[in-house]
Scaffold this motif. Sequence first.
Motif, PDB file in Angstrom:
ATOM      1  N   PHE A   1      25.987  31.547 -72.041  1.00  0.00           N
ATOM      2  CA  PHE A   1      26.448  30.769 -70.902  1.00  0.00           C
ATOM      3  C   PHE A   1      27.579  31.483 -70.161  1.00  0.00           C
ATOM      4  O   PHE A   1      27.640  31.436 -68.924  1.00  0.00           O
ATOM      5  CB  PHE A   1      26.903  29.379 -71.358  1.00  0.00           C
ATOM      6  N   ALA A   2      28.474  32.162 -70.914  1.00  0.00           N
ATOM      7  CA  ALA A   2      29.577  32.863 -70.274  1.00  0.00           C
ATOM      8  C   ALA A   2      29.076  34.007 -69.401  1.00  0.00           C
ATOM      9  O   ALA A   2      29.540  34.191 -68.263  1.00  0.00           O
ATOM     10  CB  ALA A   2      30.553  33.380 -71.332  1.00  0.00           C
ATOM     11  N   VAL A   3      28.118  34.771 -69.916  1.00  0.00           N
ATOM     12  CA  VAL A   3      27.595  35.925 -69.172  1.00  0.00           C
ATOM     13  C   VAL A   3      26.699  35.472 -68.025  1.00  0.00           C
ATOM     14  O   VAL A   3      26.812  35.961 -66.902  1.00  0.00           O
ATOM     15  CB  VAL A   3      26.842  36.880 -70.115  1.00  0.00           C
ATOM     16  N   PHE A   4      25.805  34.519 -68.285  1.00  0.00           N
ATOM     17  CA  PHE A   4      24.839  34.107 -67.269  1.00  0.00           C
ATOM     18  C   PHE A   4      25.501  33.470 -66.055  1.00  0.00           C
ATOM     19  O   PHE A   4      25.038  33.632 -64.920  1.00  0.00           O
ATOM     20  CB  PHE A   4      23.833  33.141 -67.878  1.00  0.00           C
ATOM     21  N   THR A   5      26.570  32.727 -66.285  1.00  0.00           N
ATOM     22  CA  THR A   5      27.229  32.046 -65.169  1.00  0.00           C
ATOM     23  C   THR A   5      28.107  32.966 -64.332  1.00  0.00           C
ATOM     24  O   THR A   5      28.498  32.605 -63.229  1.00  0.00           O
ATOM     25  CB  THR A   5      28.107  30.897 -65.704  1.00  0.00           C
ATOM     26  N   LYS A   6      28.385  34.185 -64.829  1.00  0.00           N
ATOM     27  CA  LYS A   6      29.297  35.074 -64.104  1.00  0.00           C
ATOM     28  C   LYS A   6      28.668  36.390 -63.680  1.00  0.00           C
ATOM     29  O   LYS A   6      29.159  37.017 -62.724  1.00  0.00           O
ATOM     30  CB  LYS A   6      30.516  35.382 -64.990  1.00  0.00           C
ATOM     31  N   GLN A   7      27.612  36.838 -64.327  1.00  0.00           N
ATOM     32  CA  GLN A   7      27.085  38.151 -64.033  1.00  0.00           C
ATOM     33  C   GLN A   7      26.355  38.179 -62.678  1.00  0.00           C
ATOM     34  O   GLN A   7      25.848  37.152 -62.206  1.00  0.00           O
ATOM     35  CB  GLN A   7      26.126  38.639 -65.137  1.00  0.00           C
ATOM     36  N   ASP A   8      26.310  39.358 -62.118  1.00  0.00           N
ATOM     37  CA  ASP A   8      25.636  39.554 -60.818  1.00  0.00           C
ATOM     38  C   ASP A   8      24.164  39.834 -61.070  1.00  0.00           C
ATOM     39  O   ASP A   8      23.771  40.937 -61.399  1.00  0.00           O
ATOM     40  CB  ASP A   8      26.288  40.724 -60.066  1.00  0.00           C
ATOM     41  N   ILE A   9      23.349  38.799 -60.937  1.00  0.00           N
ATOM     42  CA  ILE A   9      21.924  38.923 -61.215  1.00  0.00           C
ATOM     43  C   ILE A   9      21.145  39.224 -59.940  1.00  0.00           C
ATOM     44  O   ILE A   9      20.075  39.821 -59.964  1.00  0.00           O
ATOM     45  CB  ILE A   9      21.389  37.626 -61.867  1.00  0.00           C
ATOM     46  N   LEU A  10      21.690  38.857 -58.793  1.00  0.00           N
ATOM     47  CA  LEU A  10      20.960  38.972 -57.542  1.00  0.00           C
ATOM     48  C   LEU A  10      20.771  40.414 -57.109  1.00  0.00           C
ATOM     49  O   LEU A  10      19.857  40.744 -56.358  1.00  0.00           O
ATOM     50  CB  LEU A  10      21.685  38.197 -56.446  1.00  0.00           C
ATOM     51  N   ASN A  11      21.657  41.326 -57.565  1.00  0.00           N
ATOM     52  CA  ASN A  11      21.558  42.726 -57.183  1.00  0.00           C
ATOM     53  C   ASN A  11      20.859  43.552 -58.254  1.00  0.00           C
ATOM     54  O   ASN A  11      20.987  43.286 -59.408  1.00  0.00           O
ATOM     55  CB  ASN A  11      22.948  43.323 -56.908  1.00  0.00           C
TER      56      ASN A  11
END
Length: 328
Positions: free
Chosen positions: A318-328
């Motif tokens: 949850f910590a990584v998924f909510t903050k990481q830049d997935i769109l790029n």
Amino acid sequence: MDRLLPLIQNETLKIWKKKRFFVIIAVLIVLIPVFTYAQLKISQNNAKNFKDWRNQLVQQISDYTNTLSSDRIPEDWKRYRRITVQQLQYYLDHDVNPNSPDGVTFTRGFMENSVTLFYPLLVLAIASDLISGERSTGTIKMLLTRPVRRWKILLSKLIALTLYVSLIIVVSGLLCYLISGLFFGYGGWGIPVFTGFHINGSDVDSTYVHAIPQWKYLLMQSGLIWFSSMTVAVLALMVSVLVRSTSASIVTMMAAVIAGTILASMSSSWHSAKYVFAVNLQLTTYLEGSPPPIDGMTLVFSLVTLAVWTAAALIVSFAVFTKQDILN
């Protein structure tokens, strides 16, 4: 909650459309008859050699006892056989056949032997690409553009995953019972099974041993299998969040599970290995009274260890998924 339910339905449908659950069912339909046939041949061979199951137990106890004097057998194997001899003697003294030839007993044995490797691999077929797979296809970008918080998206995937893990265990047990029952019959629900053996070194403490009907034992066993399978599922979800490649995610978790299974059979003198999650997956051994991989391990210890691994994996996910830049 209004937005979470559609997300859960969407994630459930996406897993269903991947058809991996159907592959799991196909694997079970192919493998269970093979194991059933092997068990049938063993039963037929025992029927030829022994007129009564008591004679079979007596012979098995005698064989194990004779091998204890051999210097070529490792001490760990001797310890396991000493414990097995005491347990078989307990069944013999109480006139209970521990290997009754019926569908329920076969199902119980199948599930006991599948908890450390087979069930984790089935779970990984569903869990290993929940996030990384959508990155590869680009569908995660479309999902994240919706006005929904990221933690709800991941929570919906976790709930859908939990549903499928539960379904895998239920369907596998049901298929095993239905297929094996064709050969062994569909009885055995009320046969007594002894549980409560406490292992003290090479001795078995039978103070707390009590008999429960086999259906109740099967329910307890299924609950423990579900718990260990959910640990693997949550860890696979975490790896899927951390690793962008689907193949890398699957290989990482498969390597961890297989390596842990090997470690569990080789780590009796390495006490720190008891904190590795894979060493604690075989929770059903505590029910049947088999010795744990490492001295000092108990059911409570393994449950707490797996719970800590699960909680840590959820926090990281949850910590990584909510903050990481997935769109790029």
